[in-house]
Design a protein around this motif. Structure first.
Motif, PDB file in Angstrom:
ATOM      1  N   MET A  18     -14.668  38.557  46.130  1.00 36.18           N
ATOM      2  CA  MET A  18     -15.278  37.795  47.208  1.00 36.18           C
ATOM      3  C   MET A  18     -14.377  37.767  48.441  1.00 36.18           C
ATOM      4  O   MET A  18     -13.155  37.706  48.330  1.00 36.18           O
ATOM      5  N   THR A  19     -14.984  37.815  49.621  1.00 33.30           N
ATOM      6  CA  THR A  19     -14.251  37.718  50.880  1.00 33.30           C
ATOM      7  C   THR A  19     -13.951  36.249  51.185  1.00 33.30           C
ATOM      8  O   THR A  19     -14.498  35.336  50.550  1.00 33.30           O
ATOM      9  N   SER A  20     -13.113  36.041  52.188  1.00 30.55           N
ATOM     10  CA  SER A  20     -12.797  34.658  52.589  1.00 30.55           C
ATOM     11  C   SER A  20     -14.056  33.924  53.036  1.00 30.55           C
ATOM     12  O   SER A  20     -14.231  32.739  52.739  1.00 30.55           O
ATOM     13  N   ARG A  21     -14.953  34.624  53.755  1.00 27.36           N
ATOM     14  CA  ARG A  21     -16.192  33.986  54.198  1.00 27.36           C
ATOM     15  C   ARG A  21     -17.056  33.605  52.989  1.00 27.36           C
ATOM     16  O   ARG A  21     -17.630  32.506  52.940  1.00 27.36           O
ATOM     17  N   ASP A  22     -17.154  34.510  52.007  1.00 23.01           N
ATOM     18  CA  ASP A  22     -17.935  34.209  50.792  1.00 23.01           C
ATOM     19  C   ASP A  22     -17.360  32.989  50.077  1.00 23.01           C
ATOM     20  O   ASP A  22     -18.106  32.115  49.608  1.00 23.01           O
ATOM     21  N   ILE A  23     -16.034  32.956  49.969  1.00 19.95           N
ATOM     22  CA  ILE A  23     -15.371  31.841  49.264  1.00 19.95           C
ATOM     23  C   ILE A  23     -15.617  30.533  50.007  1.00 19.95           C
ATOM     24  O   ILE A  23     -15.898  29.493  49.393  1.00 19.95           O
ATOM     25  N   ALA A  24     -15.523  30.587  51.346  1.00 20.37           N
ATOM     26  CA  ALA A  24     -15.742  29.381  52.150  1.00 20.37           C
ATOM     27  C   ALA A  24     -17.157  28.839  51.944  1.00 20.37           C
ATOM     28  O   ALA A  24     -17.353  27.620  51.785  1.00 20.37           O
ATOM     29  N   GLU A  25     -18.137  29.732  51.915  1.00 15.81           N
ATOM     30  CA  GLU A  25     -19.519  29.301  51.720  1.00 15.81           C
ATOM     31  C   GLU A  25     -19.734  28.774  50.307  1.00 15.81           C
ATOM     32  O   GLU A  25     -20.436  27.774  50.100  1.00 15.81           O
ATOM     33  N   THR A  26     -19.121  29.429  49.323  1.00 20.90           N
ATOM     34  CA  THR A  26     -19.283  29.007  47.923  1.00 20.90           C
ATOM     35  C   THR A  26     -18.685  27.632  47.689  1.00 20.90           C
ATOM     36  O   THR A  26     -19.272  26.792  46.980  1.00 20.90           O
ATOM     37  N   LEU A  27     -17.503  27.382  48.277  1.00 17.63           N
ATOM     38  CA  LEU A  27     -16.797  26.123  48.035  1.00 17.63           C
ATOM     39  C   LEU A  27     -17.073  25.070  49.102  1.00 17.63           C
ATOM     40  O   LEU A  27     -16.528  23.954  49.019  1.00 17.63           O
ATOM     41  N   CYS A  28     -17.889  25.439  50.103  1.00 15.82           N
ATOM     42  CA  CYS A  28     -18.230  24.507  51.191  1.00 15.82           C
ATOM     43  C   CYS A  28     -16.978  24.029  51.925  1.00 15.82           C
ATOM     44  O   CYS A  28     -16.787  22.819  52.170  1.00 15.82           O
ATOM     45  N   ILE A  29     -16.094  24.967  52.238  1.00 18.09           N
ATOM     46  CA  ILE A  29     -14.895  24.673  53.008  1.00 18.09           C
ATOM     47  C   ILE A  29     -14.816  25.686  54.147  1.00 18.09           C
ATOM     48  O   ILE A  29     -15.566  26.661  54.179  1.00 18.09           O
ATOM     49  N   SER A  30     -13.917  25.448  55.100  1.00 22.47           N
ATOM     50  CA  SER A  30     -13.810  26.346  56.246  1.00 22.47           C
ATOM     51  C   SER A  30     -13.035  27.613  55.886  1.00 22.47           C
ATOM     52  O   SER A  30     -12.238  27.617  54.942  1.00 22.47           O
ATOM     53  N   ILE A  31     -13.282  28.670  56.669  1.00 23.06           N
ATOM     54  CA  ILE A  31     -12.528  29.910  56.479  1.00 23.06           C
ATOM     55  C   ILE A  31     -11.041  29.655  56.725  1.00 23.06           C
ATOM     56  O   ILE A  31     -10.182  30.233  56.047  1.00 23.06           O
ATOM     57  N   HIS A  32     -10.715  28.786  57.671  1.00 29.30           N
ATOM     58  CA  HIS A  32      -9.321  28.439  57.950  1.00 29.30           C
ATOM     59  C   HIS A  32      -8.656  27.860  56.705  1.00 29.30           C
ATOM     60  O   HIS A  32      -7.515  28.211  56.378  1.00 29.30           O
ATOM     61  N   THR A  33      -9.374  27.000  56.000  1.00 31.69           N
ATOM     62  CA  THR A  33      -8.823  26.404  54.776  1.00 31.69           C
ATOM     63  C   THR A  33      -8.611  27.473  53.700  1.00 31.69           C
ATOM     64  O   THR A  33      -7.591  27.479  53.006  1.00 31.69           O
ATOM     65  N   VAL A  34      -9.564  28.389  53.580  1.00 31.50           N
ATOM     66  CA  VAL A  34      -9.412  29.486  52.614  1.00 31.50           C
ATOM     67  C   VAL A  34      -8.182  30.325  52.964  1.00 31.50           C
ATOM     68  O   VAL A  34      -7.378  30.669  52.091  1.00 31.50           O
ATOM     69  N   SER A  35      -8.028  30.653  54.247  1.00 32.14           N
ATOM     70  CA  SER A  35      -6.884  31.459  54.682  1.00 32.14           C
ATOM     71  C   SER A  35      -5.566  30.752  54.388  1.00 32.14           C
ATOM     72  O   SER A  35      -4.592  31.389  53.963  1.00 32.14           O
ATOM     73  N   ARG A  36      -5.539  29.436  54.594  1.00 24.76           N
ATOM     74  CA  ARG A  36      -4.317  28.672  54.307  1.00 24.76           C
ATOM     75  C   ARG A  36      -3.989  28.720  52.822  1.00 24.76           C
ATOM     76  O   ARG A  36      -2.837  28.917  52.440  1.00 24.76           O
ATOM     77  N   HIS A  37      -5.022  28.566  51.988  1.00 21.82           N
ATOM     78  CA  HIS A  37      -4.796  28.635  50.544  1.00 21.82           C
ATOM     79  C   HIS A  37      -4.334  30.030  50.125  1.00 21.82           C
ATOM     80  O   HIS A  37      -3.472  30.168  49.257  1.00 21.82           O
ATOM     81  N   ARG A  38      -4.902  31.056  50.746  1.00 22.99           N
ATOM     82  CA  ARG A  38      -4.491  32.427  50.413  1.00 22.99           C
ATOM     83  C   ARG A  38      -3.010  32.635  50.705  1.00 22.99           C
ATOM     84  O   ARG A  38      -2.284  33.244  49.917  1.00 22.99           O
ATOM     85  N   GLN A  39      -2.553  32.142  51.834  1.00 24.83           N
ATOM     86  CA  GLN A  39      -1.136  32.279  52.182  1.00 24.83           C
ATOM     87  C   GLN A  39      -0.254  31.502  51.216  1.00 24.83           C
ATOM     88  O   GLN A  39       0.832  31.957  50.841  1.00 24.83           O
ATOM     89  N   GLU A  40      -0.711  30.319  50.811  1.00 24.64           N
ATOM     90  CA  GLU A  40       0.050  29.537  49.835  1.00 24.64           C
ATOM     91  C   GLU A  40       0.152  30.281  48.506  1.00 24.64           C
ATOM     92  O   GLU A  40       1.198  30.296  47.856  1.00 24.64           O
ATOM     93  N   ILE A  41      -0.927  30.900  48.097  1.00 27.35           N
ATOM     94  CA  ILE A  41      -0.938  31.664  46.843  1.00 27.35           C
ATOM     95  C   ILE A  41       0.052  32.817  46.910  1.00 27.35           C
ATOM     96  O   ILE A  41       0.845  33.031  45.984  1.00 27.35           O
ATOM     97  N   LEU A  42       0.033  33.571  48.016  1.00 26.88           N
ATOM     98  CA  LEU A  42       0.959  34.695  48.164  1.00 26.88           C
ATOM     99  C   LEU A  42       2.404  34.212  48.132  1.00 26.88           C
ATOM    100  O   LEU A  42       3.277  34.856  47.524  1.00 26.88           O
ATOM    101  N   GLY A  43       2.666  33.086  48.791  1.00 25.72           N
ATOM    102  CA  GLY A  43       4.026  32.562  48.813  1.00 25.72           C
ATOM    103  C   GLY A  43       4.497  32.106  47.449  1.00 25.72           C
ATOM    104  O   GLY A  43       5.614  32.406  47.030  1.00 25.72           O
ATOM    105  N   LYS A  44       3.643  31.389  46.734  1.00 27.05           N
ATOM    106  CA  LYS A  44       4.042  30.869  45.423  1.00 27.05           C
ATOM    107  C   LYS A  44       4.199  31.973  44.383  1.00 27.05           C
ATOM    108  O   LYS A  44       5.035  31.870  43.484  1.00 27.05           O
ATOM    109  N   LEU A  45       3.403  33.023  44.506  1.00 22.55           N
ATOM    110  CA  LEU A  45       3.491  34.128  43.554  1.00 22.55           C
ATOM    111  C   LEU A  45       4.402  35.250  44.042  1.00 22.55           C
ATOM    112  O   LEU A  45       4.608  36.230  43.331  1.00 22.55           O
ATOM    113  N   GLN A  46       4.943  35.065  45.276  1.00 22.39           N
ATOM    114  CA  GLN A  46       5.906  36.009  45.815  1.00 22.39           C
ATOM    115  C   GLN A  46       5.383  37.448  45.837  1.00 22.39           C
ATOM    116  O   GLN A  46       6.011  38.371  45.313  1.00 22.39           O
TER     117      GLN A  46
END
Length: 253
Positions: free
Chosen positions: A207-235
């Motif tokens: 799923m793309t960030s837009r798909d995820i945002a629509e599925t979870l009813c959150i903004s694309i900005h929020t999805v992008s922030r979570h994606r960056q957090e995931i990359l950082g935590k998993l290095q």
């Protein structure tokens, strides 16, 4: 390896302060590493996460592995001592990286005043000078935080012949109490938040960030922030690597 990218992000991208530590502070820890190499005949590697530099001290065990160094000390501009790591059996090397990532997160969960009570101990197979694998004891200590910061600054790795067997592939030792505990895979689930795991599962489904945002009813900005957090935590550098490492750690199935 992907897990190396993940560890690099965890260790090297901590929020270190711009102030440099006193030179005598680093010198003190370099002397500690040197003394381990001298007294235990270890190969001792002191890694500075702030500058991405390793100081290697070649005790007598280095002769057994065929990496004797004339100067008894080497400097590598990386926290990965490739001349040593290339001798480790590939299966054990991958396991070593996973255990070190788990230990890093274990340490980050400990109160600052208790962090240096612990070290990681695991067993490896390493090639000797004749090209045969022999059992080796590897220990990892986090030695210091940068002054004025709670981030882990210096790490010490020791390599010695394995004189006794240890249970499991990675054991956390409390040097004060003598208590030993295996790093269980069920502890990996705490690396990501429930929302981050949810988003990573959707990423893994393509799923793309837009798909995820629509599925979870959150903004694309929020999805992008979570994606960056995931990359950082998993290095890791990208979402494909994040999904692969998360499956290795059983964070997602």
């Amino acid at each position: 390896m992907d897990i190396v990218s993940k560890l690099n992000r965890e260790l090297l991208e901590q929020d270190f302060l711009k102030e440099q530590p006193a030179s005598d502070e680093l010198f003190r820890y370099k002397e500690i590493a040197r003394h381990y190499a001298c007294m235990e005949k270890s190969i001792a590697v002191l890694s500075d996460m702030r500058t991405n530099t390793s100081y290697i001290y070649y005790g007598g065990f280095s002769k057994t592995l065929g990496i004797e160094h004339a100067d008894r000390e080497g400097v590598v501009y990386s926290i990965w001592e490739e001349s040593i790591l290339k001798l480790i059996h590939p299966d054990d090397l991958h396991s070593k990286y996973l255990q070190e990532l788990r230990f890093f997160h274990f340490m980050k969960r400990q109160p600052v005043g208790k962090r240096f009570d612990y070290y990681l101990m695991n067993k490896l197979r390493m090639k000797n000078a004749a090209g045969n694998y022999l059992p080796v004891l590897h220990r990892l200590y986090y030695m210091a935080v940068l002054p004025g910061s709670n981030n882990l600054w210096l790490a010490l790795c020791l390599y010695n012949p394995l004189l006794f067997d240890i249970s499991g592939k990675g054991v956390v030792v409390n040097a004060v109490t003598g208590q030993m505990n295996e790093l269980e895979s069920n502890q990996d689930s705490g690396i990501l938040s429930e929302r981050e795991k949810q988003i990573l599962r959707l990423i893994d489904q393509g799923m793309t960030s837009r798909d995820i945002a629509e599925t979870l009813c959150i903004s694309i900005h929020t999805v992008s922030r979570h994606r960056q957090e995931i990359l950082g935590k998993l290095q890791v550098r990208n979402s494909i690597e994040a999904c692969r490492i998360a499956r290795d750690l059983k964070i997602i199935l």
